[in-house]
Design an enzyme around this catalytic site. Sequence first.
Site, PDB file in Angstrom:
ATOM      1  N   ASP A   1      -4.871 -37.902  -1.019  1.00  0.00           N
ATOM      2  CA  ASP A   1      -4.407 -37.780  -2.419  1.00  0.00           C
ATOM      3  C   ASP A   1      -5.481 -38.170  -3.428  1.00  0.00           C
ATOM      4  OD1 ASP A   1      -1.985 -37.107  -1.354  1.00  0.00           O
ATOM      5  OD2 ASP A   1      -1.043 -39.054  -1.719  1.00  0.00           O
TER       6      ASP A   1
HETATM    7  P1  NDP Z   1      -3.187 -40.543   1.711  1.00  0.00           P
HETATM    8  O1  NDP Z   1      -1.928 -41.166   2.138  1.00  0.00           O
HETATM    9  O2  NDP Z   1      -3.150 -39.562   0.607  1.00  0.00           O
HETATM   10  O3  NDP Z   1      -3.885 -39.804   2.943  1.00  0.00           O
HETATM   11  C1  NDP Z   1      -4.245 -40.498   4.081  1.00  0.00           C
HETATM   12  C2  NDP Z   1      -4.736 -39.492   5.100  1.00  0.00           C
HETATM   13  O4  NDP Z   1      -5.235 -40.225   6.197  1.00  0.00           O
HETATM   14  C3  NDP Z   1      -3.657 -38.579   5.632  1.00  0.00           C
HETATM   15  O5  NDP Z   1      -3.744 -37.294   5.076  1.00  0.00           O
HETATM   16  C4  NDP Z   1      -3.860 -38.589   7.146  1.00  0.00           C
HETATM   17  O6  NDP Z   1      -4.079 -37.255   7.589  1.00  0.00           O
HETATM   18  C5  NDP Z   1      -5.127 -39.410   7.336  1.00  0.00           C
HETATM   19  N1  NDP Z   1      -5.042 -40.293   8.488  1.00  0.00           N
HETATM   20  C6  NDP Z   1      -3.992 -41.020   8.923  1.00  0.00           C
HETATM   21  N2  NDP Z   1      -4.295 -41.667  10.035  1.00  0.00           N
HETATM   22  C7  NDP Z   1      -5.582 -41.362  10.320  1.00  0.00           C
HETATM   23  C8  NDP Z   1      -6.469 -41.736  11.358  1.00  0.00           C
HETATM   24  N3  NDP Z   1      -6.093 -42.565  12.358  1.00  0.00           N
HETATM   25  N4  NDP Z   1      -7.719 -41.239  11.339  1.00  0.00           N
HETATM   26  C9  NDP Z   1      -8.107 -40.385  10.356  1.00  0.00           C
HETATM   27  N5  NDP Z   1      -7.307 -39.994   9.355  1.00  0.00           N
HETATM   28  C10 NDP Z   1      -6.051 -40.479   9.343  1.00  0.00           C
HETATM   29  O7  NDP Z   1      -4.197 -41.738   1.403  1.00  0.00           O
HETATM   30  P2  NDP Z   1      -5.122 -42.029   0.147  1.00  0.00           P
HETATM   31  O8  NDP Z   1      -5.747 -43.341   0.462  1.00  0.00           O
HETATM   32  O9  NDP Z   1      -5.995 -40.873  -0.177  1.00  0.00           O
HETATM   33  O10 NDP Z   1      -4.122 -42.173  -1.056  1.00  0.00           O
HETATM   34  C11 NDP Z   1      -3.215 -43.229  -1.160  1.00  0.00           C
HETATM   35  C12 NDP Z   1      -1.858 -42.706  -1.545  1.00  0.00           C
HETATM   36  O11 NDP Z   1      -0.899 -43.736  -1.341  1.00  0.00           O
HETATM   37  C13 NDP Z   1      -1.783 -42.303  -2.996  1.00  0.00           C
HETATM   38  O12 NDP Z   1      -0.900 -41.235  -3.149  1.00  0.00           O
HETATM   39  C14 NDP Z   1      -1.229 -43.569  -3.641  1.00  0.00           C
HETATM   40  O13 NDP Z   1      -0.609 -43.344  -4.870  1.00  0.00           O
HETATM   41  C15 NDP Z   1      -0.231 -44.001  -2.585  1.00  0.00           C
HETATM   42  N6  NDP Z   1       0.113 -45.410  -2.612  1.00  0.00           N
HETATM   43  C16 NDP Z   1      -0.838 -46.316  -2.904  1.00  0.00           C
HETATM   44  C17 NDP Z   1      -0.530 -47.647  -2.975  1.00  0.00           C
HETATM   45  C18 NDP Z   1      -1.572 -48.623  -3.407  1.00  0.00           C
HETATM   46  O14 NDP Z   1      -1.243 -49.627  -4.031  1.00  0.00           O
HETATM   47  N7  NDP Z   1      -2.824 -48.382  -3.056  1.00  0.00           N
HETATM   48  C19 NDP Z   1       0.854 -48.141  -2.648  1.00  0.00           C
HETATM   49  C20 NDP Z   1       1.769 -47.080  -2.255  1.00  0.00           C
HETATM   50  C21 NDP Z   1       1.393 -45.775  -2.257  1.00  0.00           C
HETATM   51  P3  NDP Z   1      -3.783 -36.862   9.143  1.00  0.00           P
HETATM   52  O15 NDP Z   1      -2.368 -37.234   9.395  1.00  0.00           O
HETATM   53  O16 NDP Z   1      -4.052 -35.412   9.198  1.00  0.00           O
HETATM   54  O17 NDP Z   1      -4.744 -37.667   9.967  1.00  0.00           O
END
Ligand code: NDP
Length: 487
Positions: free
Chosen positions: A414
């Site tokens: 994101d």
């Molecule tokens: P995202 O949640 O947008 O994306 C994380 C990505 O990591 C996924 O698309 C997933 O893809 C990938 N992933 C998961 N596990 C693994 C792994 N073991 N190895 C490699 N990749 C992996 O994370 P961002 O950090 O970009 O964004 C944070 C989001 O969370 C934002 O929308 C934010 O608003 C929200 N948020 C943030 C908070 C905060 O305070 N920081 C609190 C609550 C929500 P795949 O499954 O294909 O691997």
Amino acid sequence: MIKRRKEHRAPKPVFLLFTFKDANGRVMLLPLTYLIGSVTFILGLKMLSHPDSARRGNLIAAAGMILAILATIFLYRDDNGNALGNYGWIFGGLLIGSVVGTLAAKKVQMTAMPEMVSLFNGMGGACAMLISIVEYHHNPAPSAGMLTVIVLGMIIGTVSFSGSVIAWGKLNGRIKDKAIPAGQTINFVLLLALVVMAIALISGYSTQPALFYGMLAIAALYGVLFVMPIGGADMPVVISLLNSFTGVAAAFGGFLYNNPVMLTGGILVGSAGTILTILMCKAMNRSLKNVLIGSFGGQQSGTGGATKEQGSYREISLTDTAVLMAYAQKVMIIPGYGLAVAQAQHACHELEKILEDKGVEVSYGIHPVAGRMPGHMNVLLAEADVSYDKLKEMEDANEEMSQTSVVLVIGANDVVNPAAKEDPASPIYGMPILEVEKAEHVIVNKRSMKPGYAGIENDLFFKPRTSMLFGDAKKMLQDLVGELKQV
Ligand code: NDP
């Protein structure tokens, strides 16, 4: 048997509470320990602002609070010179709370930290609510001022409690986002009802306890309805806001008990939470007004799936990635939630070191809401001893993006999604992002094409300069370090 205080003392002005000598000139230890507690809390908070000192800051603040709690238990005397008593109940509660808290904190996964923070915050709100209930019954004829403090503490504490429990349920997936028909109107009516009822009670128009408990029920409902529709990328703002509510509610408790350490702690938590809320709003481009009336943009949550046809994406091999990075001038690593899930921070630091040995300039681009809690990436990288100077805040990272040879996105989605800038229909539209597509090469590591938290597809993966490197972040990084040793 629980001892009850018969009469409530009239609140004294707060500035007198740090008086260290009694009428006979004897030094009073209790206010002194409160001063120490307050100072350590302020120091601790200050130290939390840097990863190097954060752990120590936490311990110092906790030590000060323990001192203040023990001093209250053993040194407090009421106007008739009576000690607190009820030690069995007090230490029973302390023991249960300490055991549950310690076990929960030891067991919790880093990725589930926001849930735990939310739940613990809710417990703080519940405490403030209970304090107000107890004091409401202990004061047969309270002044309007005292009743105002009791009512405000009860309302804010209850909203924080019920809202935090819903936030906890939503973060761990037990409660789904639910749009409430005419939700804003209902919230407005509930708030109005609370104001009218509070005025009726405080002005003495009605002294019915039913009015007090009616307000409590409405406040609980407001907390639920306020948090229920919030989803997608907006959750961090609401958690931080609820945190500040709990602080304010605790500060009202401090007023009630003339307790300066409770007052200082409450005010600090309230103001720190408010500042964080404003910063988060800025980072996610949400107005505070929208937060307050419970109207967020993110109707989608992490359960959605990619739907839009976007064409094809390019894959890159580990060997090609290693070559590209080894000969790059500048590499920027963009960590995200996936890095935390994979616990790949140490491997990431290894990559940084081997690249630097090869003369590559390495930095990290940190988005304020990457991961699942404010400062998540900073904490994670600090755990792996990544130097704080290498972490670039979003604005600075974006300025350097066009001069960066390779951007390696690790488990972030994101926070690098261009839809936030380009697609007004997107639930994350308006959220500032790391503009990685401006770099010469973008390599995205994740396990699949699945969306991130906001549940939406990412155009970045289909851009001409982007290549996908699929796999678990930790394994990929370990293999990449292995490859780089051969280059
Ligand atoms: P995202 O949640 O947008 O994306 C994380 C990505 O990591 C996924 O698309 C997933 O893809 C990938 N992933 C998961 N596990 C693994 C792994 N073991 N190895 C490699 N990749 C992996 O994370 P961002 O950090 O970009 O964004 C944070 C989001 O969370 C934002 O929308 C934010 O608003 C929200 N948020 C943030 C908070 C905060 O305070 N920081 C609190 C609550 C929500 P795949 O499954 O294909 O691997």
